[in-house]
Write a protein that holds these residues in place. Structure first.
Motif: not given
Length: 245
Positions: A148-155
Motif C-alpha cells: 500500500l505504501l508503494n502504491e501511494e508513493m507511485d501515485a
C-alpha cells in the motif's frame, strides 16, 4: 335364506381360525392376481400367519418380490410423508446448528489464544503452532502494508510529474504574454511611436498626479525658505505636474 352378517372379531377356536385364514388367504391372492391382470398393475403381497409362516405373491412372478420392494423403498425415500419430511428437515437443521455452534466456540477459543489469553491449558507444541501462525500473519500484514505504501508513493510521483508539467505550461504562457504586447505582430518603430502616448514618445517620466509638496524642485543657495522664487532642478523635465495646473 341368505347368509347372516359375520361379526368381525378374533376367532377363539384354533381349528376354525386356521381354516378361515387359509380360505381368506387364497381369496386375497386370487383377487390380487385378477387385479394385476385386469388393470396391468404391479402387485406384491406378503402375509404372515399367527405362527410366523410367510406367504408371498407378486405379479412379476415367483422370486421377483424383492424388485417390487426395492421400487417401493426408493419411492418412500424420494417422496417421504409430509410429517416425516418435516421431522427429517428439523433433525438436519438441528445437526447443522450444533455443528455451527461447535465451530463458533472453537473460533472464540482461537481468537482468545491469538490475543494472548487463556494460554495456560496449551502445551508446548500448541504454543509453537500458535507462534508460527502469528509470525505468518505478521509477515503478511507487513507485506500488505509495504504494498500500500508503494502504491501511494507511485501515485504521489505521478501527481508530482503532472504538477510539474502544468507549471511548465504556465511559465511558457506567462513568458509569451509578457513578450506579445511589445512585438505588436512585427510592427515597425515608426508605427509603434504612433501608437504610444505622447508622454512615452518624448521620454516623459510619469509621476503620481496627487503628490503634495515640492517634489523634484530645489531651492537656490542664496534664497531662504521664505522666498517665493523657485528654480527647476537641472535634468528635470519642464513638463508641468498635474496638480500644478
Amino acid at each position: 335364506m341368505g347368509r347372516g352378517k359375520v361379526e368381525l372379531k378374533r376367532i377363539e377356536k384354533k381349528s376354525s381360525r386356521q381354516v378361515t385364514f387359509s380360505k381368506r388367504r387364497a381369496g386375497l391372492i386370487k383377487k390380487a392376481r385378477e387385479l394385476s391382470v385386469l388393470c396391468d398393475a404391479e402387485i406384491a403381497l406378503i402375509i404372515f400367519n399367527s405362527l410366523g409362516k410367510c406367504t408371498e405373491f407378486t405379479s412379476l412372478g415367483p422370486g421377483h418380490i424383492t424388485e417390487t420392494l426395492k421400487k417401493y423403498q426408493q419411492r418412500i425415500n424420494s417422496n417421504p410423508h409430509p410429517d416425516e419430511a418435516a421431522a427429517i428437515e428439523a433433525q438436519n437443521w438441528n445437526i447443522e446448528a450444533s455443528k455451527l455452534k461447535e465451530q463458533y466456540e472453537s473460533l472464540k477459543v482461537k481468537q482468545r489464544h491469538l490475543l494472548g489469553e487463556d494460554l495456560g491449558p496449551l502445551s508446548v507444541k500448541e504454543l509453537q503452532k500458535l507462534e508460527s501462525r502469528i509470525e505468518v500473519a505478521l509477515a503478511q500484514t507487513r507485506q500488505r502494508k509495504a504494498q500500500l505504501l508503494n502504491e501511494e508513493m507511485d501515485a504521489l510521483r505521478r501527481k508530482e510529474r503532472q504538477l510539474g508539467d502544468i507549471n511548465k505550461e504556465l511559465k511558457l504562457k506567462i513568458s509569451d504574454g509578457m513578450q506579445a504586447p511589445w512585438s505588436l505582430n512585427g510592427a515597425s518603430s515608426s508605427d509603434l511611436s504612433l501608437q504610444l502616448p505622447y508622454q512615452l514618445q518624448i521620454g516623459y517620466k510619469h509621476e503620481p498626479v496627487l503628490e503634495i509638496g515640492y517634489h523634484n524642485f530645489n531651492l537656490a543657495p542664496d534664497e531662504g525658505p521664505s522666498s517665493s522664487s523657485r528654480t527647476i532642478a537641472a535634468g528635470t523635465s519642464s513638463y508641468p505636474h498635474g496638480w500644478f495646473l
